[in-house]
Design an enzyme around this catalytic site. Structure first.
Site, PDB file in Angstrom:
ATOM      1  N   ASP A   1     -35.850  41.307   1.920  1.00  0.00           N
ATOM      2  CA  ASP A   1     -34.480  40.812   1.781  1.00  0.00           C
ATOM      3  C   ASP A   1     -34.050  40.955   0.320  1.00  0.00           C
ATOM      4  O   ASP A   1     -34.840  40.712  -0.595  1.00  0.00           O
ATOM      5  CB  ASP A   1     -34.392  39.336   2.188  1.00  0.00           C
TER       6      ASP A   1
ATOM      7  N   ASP B   1     -44.396  37.805   6.604  1.00  0.00           N
ATOM      8  CA  ASP B   1     -43.069  37.493   6.074  1.00  0.00           C
ATOM      9  C   ASP B   1     -41.987  37.764   7.112  1.00  0.00           C
ATOM     10  O   ASP B   1     -41.828  38.899   7.572  1.00  0.00           O
ATOM     11  CB  ASP B   1     -42.819  38.334   4.818  1.00  0.00           C
TER      12      ASP B   1
ATOM     13  N   ASP C   1     -38.861  24.173   2.007  1.00  0.00           N
ATOM     14  CA  ASP C   1     -39.839  24.593   1.008  1.00  0.00           C
ATOM     15  C   ASP C   1     -39.599  26.038   0.561  1.00  0.00           C
ATOM     16  O   ASP C   1     -39.179  26.875   1.361  1.00  0.00           O
ATOM     17  CB  ASP C   1     -41.241  24.462   1.606  1.00  0.00           C
TER      18      ASP C   1
ATOM     19  N   HIS D   1     -37.609  32.307  -1.816  1.00  0.00           N
ATOM     20  CA  HIS D   1     -38.211  33.466  -1.152  1.00  0.00           C
ATOM     21  C   HIS D   1     -37.533  33.779   0.188  1.00  0.00           C
ATOM     22  O   HIS D   1     -37.988  34.661   0.915  1.00  0.00           O
ATOM     23  CB  HIS D   1     -39.698  33.208  -0.896  1.00  0.00           C
TER      24      HIS D   1
ATOM     25  N   GLU E   1     -36.383  23.204  -2.182  1.00  0.00           N
ATOM     26  CA  GLU E   1     -37.237  23.373  -3.351  1.00  0.00           C
ATOM     27  C   GLU E   1     -37.097  24.811  -3.866  1.00  0.00           C
ATOM     28  O   GLU E   1     -37.631  25.741  -3.270  1.00  0.00           O
ATOM     29  CB  GLU E   1     -38.701  23.078  -2.991  1.00  0.00           C
TER      30      GLU E   1
ATOM     31  N   PHE F   1     -39.854  16.255 -29.401  1.00  0.00           N
ATOM     32  CA  PHE F   1     -38.732  16.563 -28.502  1.00  0.00           C
ATOM     33  C   PHE F   1     -37.525  15.705 -28.885  1.00  0.00           C
ATOM     34  O   PHE F   1     -37.644  14.503 -29.141  1.00  0.00           O
ATOM     35  CB  PHE F   1     -39.139  16.285 -27.053  1.00  0.00           C
TER      36      PHE F   1
END
Length: 361
Positions: free
Chosen positions: A77, A94, A125, A129, A155, A196
């Site tokens: 994709d 996949d 999740d 991807h 995520e 920081f």
């Protein structure tokens, strides 16, 4: 993963660090891609999944060799994260979302699963991807089916705020995202020996740019020590970090089980009762007004007006990543003369607000 049979097909071998680069073309491989589910005996569905449903895999059984394989006639994709030039492929077989049967089966499964569980939402999740537009219609169908507004959080593991904002745009703003950039700001603030600049804690974070779509967190199962995304926040800074997500208005906060209950197998203790106090405050309060005092590199603070059981209260928070100190902060002029105590019990001497409704905390 966990296919029932192998199939012999043609595939291209792709480079580990560049999934669009061919190392070898048209290689004959044996892959675990046939899912017959013999134990189910057709109870739910008679569909047989084969290599046609997938784009690729990472193992050739014939040579007992791990390699990224893109199947003949299929392509990764395009609308995915750009790491490795294309990060569609992550692990296992996949899914190919351009194959109509694959999409139909996922819709059928989604309907069955939602009907069985009557759930209120989803945590999605590894969405970087998966085709960025895929979940738009799938989630729309789940909301119609369940006839309620679902809480959806995805995520997308990236420190790059631009990538998160691009995903939100592509997905139609239906999915909230974990504020990963904020997690890394907390990590840096807690592990740089006070170097920081605390004024920049919310710089380049989703909570600052799109708070209504931000799900804040301190740590999770992936950031634990020894995990693939290890970036654990040290124990001394945990209360600081949780105050920044639980005692401020912006974002939807989440608390990690391991912080609340501890992780005995890794000798990690619970954060403690102060975390439970913050959770109770967040759960039982409506945050009305907030004033920031992010005006010092080492010591920052803020004040809130909270509504609890239809009554308003003032709250003051102050924290540091370096040395101790104090800061003058105003809660509200209407609170002049009121006496404030340290909710965590560390400072026993009460503080009385001056005529402006402020004090040196």
């Amino acid at each position: 993963m966990g296919a029932d049979e192998t199939e012999t097909i043609e595939a291209d071998i792709k480079a580990e660090d560049n999934h669009l680069h061919n190392i070898e073309n048209n290689k004959t491989v044996e892959v675990w891609t046939k899912f017959t589910f013999p134990g189910r005996q057709g109870k739910y569905d008679n569909y047989i999944w084969t290599w046609h449903n997938f784009t690729g895999i990472d193992y050739d059984e014939r040579k007992n060799q791990e390699e990224i394989l893109e199947f003949e006639g299929h392509e990764w994709d395009e609308n995915v994260d750009s790491e490795n030039n294309n990060f569609d492929y992550l692990m296992g077989a996949d899914l190919d979302f351009t194959v109509s049967e694959t999409v139909e089966q996922l819709e059928k499964w989604g309907h069955w699963f939602s009907e069985m569980t009557k759930i209120d939402g989803f945590r999605l999740d590894a969405i970087k991807h998966i085709d960025f537009k895929y979940f738009d219609k799938w989630l729309e169908q789940r909301a119609k089916q369940l006839d309620k507004k679902l809480f959806i959080v995805g995520e997308y593991w990236s420190e790059d705020l631009g990538k998160l904002e691009h995903y939100l745009e592509q997905s139609g703003d239906k999915i909230q995202l974990f504020d990963v950039p904020l997690h890394f700001n907390l990590k840096e603030a807690s592990s740089t020996n006070g170097e920081f600049d605390m004024r920049t804690l919310f710089d380049n974070t989703l909570t600052a740019s799109q708070p209504e779509l931000s799900v804040t967190f301190v740590d999770n199962h992936d950031t634990q020590e020894g995990q693939a995304l290890q970036s654990w926040i040290p124990a001394w800074f945990k209360e600081h970090a949780y105050s920044l997500i639980l005692l401020r208005k912006k974002g939807t906060p989440t608390v990690f089980w391991g912080d609340l209950y501890g992780i005995p197998s890794h000798n990690v203790n619970p954060v403690g009762d102060n975390l439970r106090t913050m959770i109770a405050l967040r759960k039982g309060s409506e945050f009305l007004r907030e004033n920031d005092y992010f005006d010092h590199p080492d010591i920052i603070g803020w004040t809130n007006i909270l509504k609890i059981d239809n009554k308003e209260y003032g709250l003051s928070c102050i924290l540091t990543n370096k040395n101790g100190g104090s800061k003058y902060m105003i809660i509200d002029k209407a609170y002049a003369g009121k006496v404030y105590i340290d909710l965590f019990g560390r400072h026993e001497i009460p503080i009385t607000l001056d005529q402006n409704g402020g004090a040196e905390f």
